[in-house]
Design a protein around this motif. Structure first.
Motif, mmCIF file in Angstrom:
data_model
loop_
_atom_site.group_PDB
_atom_site.id
_atom_site.type_symbol
_atom_site.label_atom_id
_atom_site.label_comp_id
_atom_site.label_asym_id
_atom_site.label_seq_id
_atom_site.Cartn_x
_atom_site.Cartn_y
_atom_site.Cartn_z
ATOM 1 N N SER A 1 8.114 18.079 47.778
ATOM 2 C CA SER A 1 8.575 18.129 46.390
ATOM 3 C C SER A 1 9.794 17.580 46.240
ATOM 4 O O SER A 1 10.166 16.861 44.916
ATOM 5 N N ASP A 2 10.725 17.491 47.014
ATOM 6 C CA ASP A 2 11.946 16.832 46.826
ATOM 7 C C ASP A 2 11.566 15.168 46.913
ATOM 8 O O ASP A 2 12.218 14.365 46.288
ATOM 9 N N LEU A 3 10.729 14.913 48.036
ATOM 10 C CA LEU A 3 10.561 13.682 48.297
ATOM 11 C C LEU A 3 9.937 12.845 46.966
ATOM 12 O O LEU A 3 10.320 11.848 46.730
ATOM 13 N N GLU A 4 9.174 13.619 46.274
ATOM 14 C CA GLU A 4 8.520 12.734 45.133
ATOM 15 C C GLU A 4 9.595 12.482 44.127
ATOM 16 O O GLU A 4 9.505 11.547 43.537
ATOM 17 N N TYR A 5 10.602 13.422 43.982
ATOM 18 C CA TYR A 5 11.500 13.139 42.951
ATOM 19 C C TYR A 5 12.497 11.979 43.611
ATOM 20 O O TYR A 5 12.709 11.249 42.825
ATOM 21 N N PHE A 6 13.004 12.036 44.909
ATOM 22 C CA PHE A 6 13.719 11.057 45.288
ATOM 23 C C PHE A 6 13.210 9.602 45.209
ATOM 24 O O PHE A 6 13.923 8.549 44.832
ATOM 25 N N VAL A 7 11.808 9.387 45.608
ATOM 26 C CA VAL A 7 11.210 8.297 45.627
ATOM 27 C C VAL A 7 10.965 7.853 44.193
ATOM 28 O O VAL A 7 11.254 6.653 44.102
ATOM 29 N N LYS A 8 10.581 8.420 43.318
ATOM 30 C CA LYS A 8 10.566 8.277 41.958
ATOM 31 C C LYS A 8 11.948 7.540 41.307
ATOM 32 O O LYS A 8 12.033 6.558 40.609
ATOM 33 N N ASN A 9 13.095 8.460 41.589
ATOM 34 C CA ASN A 9 14.221 8.180 41.054
ATOM 35 C C ASN A 9 14.974 6.786 41.618
ATOM 36 O O ASN A 9 15.858 6.552 40.899
ATOM 37 N N LEU A 10 14.947 7.088 43.042
ATOM 38 C CA LEU A 10 15.676 6.032 43.764
ATOM 39 C C LEU A 10 15.004 4.692 44.050
ATOM 40 O O LEU A 10 15.670 3.862 43.994
ATOM 41 N N CYS A 11 13.648 4.904 44.094
ATOM 42 C CA CYS A 11 12.932 3.633 44.524
ATOM 43 C C CYS A 11 11.956 3.271 43.574
ATOM 44 O O CYS A 11 11.301 2.126 43.777
ATOM 45 N N HIS A 12 11.702 3.867 42.422
ATOM 46 C CA HIS A 12 10.924 3.596 41.339
ATOM 47 C C HIS A 12 9.507 3.331 41.829
ATOM 48 O O HIS A 12 8.471 2.315 41.626
ATOM 49 N N ALA A 13 9.261 4.267 42.766
ATOM 50 C CA ALA A 13 7.858 4.309 43.415
ATOM 51 C C ALA A 13 7.175 5.737 43.249
ATOM 52 O O ALA A 13 7.662 6.627 42.898
ATOM 53 N N ASP A 14 5.784 5.564 43.595
ATOM 54 C CA ASP A 14 4.928 6.721 43.301
ATOM 55 C C ASP A 14 5.073 7.305 44.807
ATOM 56 O O ASP A 14 5.289 6.814 45.784
ATOM 57 N N TYR A 15 4.516 8.562 44.738
ATOM 58 C CA TYR A 15 4.444 9.644 45.890
ATOM 59 C C TYR A 15 3.122 10.310 46.011
ATOM 60 O O TYR A 15 2.669 10.925 44.819
ATOM 61 N N VAL A 16 2.325 10.045 47.067
ATOM 62 C CA VAL A 16 1.310 11.118 47.202
ATOM 63 C C VAL A 16 1.301 11.664 48.497
ATOM 64 O O VAL A 16 1.553 11.289 49.579
ATOM 65 N N HIS A 17 0.388 12.824 48.580
ATOM 66 C CA HIS A 17 0.437 13.515 49.822
ATOM 67 C C HIS A 17 -1.158 13.614 49.991
ATOM 68 O O HIS A 17 -1.975 14.109 49.405
ATOM 69 N N ILE A 18 -1.663 12.951 51.045
ATOM 70 C CA ILE A 18 -2.936 12.934 51.491
ATOM 71 C C ILE A 18 -3.366 13.673 52.724
ATOM 72 O O ILE A 18 -3.140 12.974 53.684
ATOM 73 N N THR A 19 -3.860 14.598 52.738
ATOM 74 C CA THR A 19 -4.077 15.453 54.309
ATOM 75 C C THR A 19 -5.177 14.857 54.626
ATOM 76 O O THR A 19 -5.309 15.096 55.892
ATOM 77 N N ASP A 20 -6.138 14.227 54.160
ATOM 78 C CA ASP A 20 -7.243 13.375 54.791
ATOM 79 C C ASP A 20 -6.628 12.534 55.792
ATOM 80 O O ASP A 20 -7.322 12.107 56.760
ATOM 81 N N PHE A 21 -5.683 12.052 55.563
ATOM 82 C CA PHE A 21 -4.954 11.085 56.529
ATOM 83 C C PHE A 21 -4.072 11.742 57.872
ATOM 84 O O PHE A 21 -3.768 11.029 58.821
ATOM 85 N N ALA A 22 -3.993 12.999 57.737
ATOM 86 C CA ALA A 22 -3.254 13.837 58.703
ATOM 87 C C ALA A 22 -4.233 14.350 59.832
ATOM 88 O O ALA A 22 -5.397 14.563 59.550
ATOM 89 N N PRO A 23 -3.734 14.568 61.096
ATOM 90 C CA PRO A 23 -4.440 15.034 62.066
ATOM 91 C C PRO A 23 -4.609 16.623 61.689
ATOM 92 O O PRO A 23 -3.834 17.056 60.992
ATOM 93 N N THR A 24 -5.747 17.301 62.376
ATOM 94 C CA THR A 24 -5.580 18.523 62.293
ATOM 95 C C THR A 24 -4.703 19.685 63.128
ATOM 96 O O THR A 24 -3.980 18.963 63.908
ATOM 97 N N LYS A 25 -4.453 20.729 62.288
ATOM 98 C CA LYS A 25 -3.383 21.482 63.071
ATOM 99 C C LYS A 25 -3.704 21.787 64.488
ATOM 100 O O LYS A 25 -2.857 21.856 65.366
#
Length: 147
Positions: A47-71
């Motif tokens: 949640s913080d990263l989305e804010y920082f990336v948008k405001n400091l880097c003018h970039a989008d943020y997405v979280h894609i769990t399909d790209f993550a290994p399983t627990k």
């Protein structure tokens, strides 16, 4: 040409991390962690990263769990129940099973940076992911690891 970046936040200050993203003109930060809300993540909590990336880097943020290994796979790796070769084989199998190329494509990630916690890419799934994307698309792909 499609350019894919990777970055880990461990052992980086917020300044180092965001400057790497900014200097490389990252357009989208793709969080590939299964859990992006751990207290250990510090400035890299989703949640913080989305804010920082948008405001400091003018970039989008997405979280894609399909790209993550399983627990389960992460747990086996951390407990040393699987070695790197086994981990790699299982993880790449997950990417195929999840049909990530068909589901997400590769062109959508041009100038995107794939984020995980590992300090360096050598033994991190973010490296395996971008190499998988490169090997399974019909485009020329350049991979840059931001360290």
């Amino acid at each position: 040409m499609i350019t894919l970046y990777t970055i880990g936040f461990t052992k980086k200050s917020a300044e180092q991390f965001f400057e790497l993203l900014r200097r490389n003109h990252i357009e989208k930060l793709v969080d590939v962690r299964i859990n992006n809300s751990s207290q250990l993540a510090g400035f890299a909590k989703g949640s913080d990263l989305e804010y920082f990336v948008k405001n400091l880097c003018h970039a989008d943020y997405v979280h894609i769990t399909d790209f993550a290994p399983t627990k389960e796979l992460l747990s086996k790796w951390r407990k040393e129940e699987v070695n790197w070769e086994q981990y790699t084989k299982i993880y790449l199998g997950l990417l195929k099973e999840r049909s990530i190329i068909k589901k997400y494509g590769v062109k959508n990630f041009n100038n995107s940076c794939f984020l995980c916690s590992e300090e360096t890419p050598e033994m991190c799934h973010r490296r395996l992911l971008v190499e998988f994307l490169k090997e399974n698309c019909n485009e020329e792909v350049k991979i840059i690891h931001l360290v």
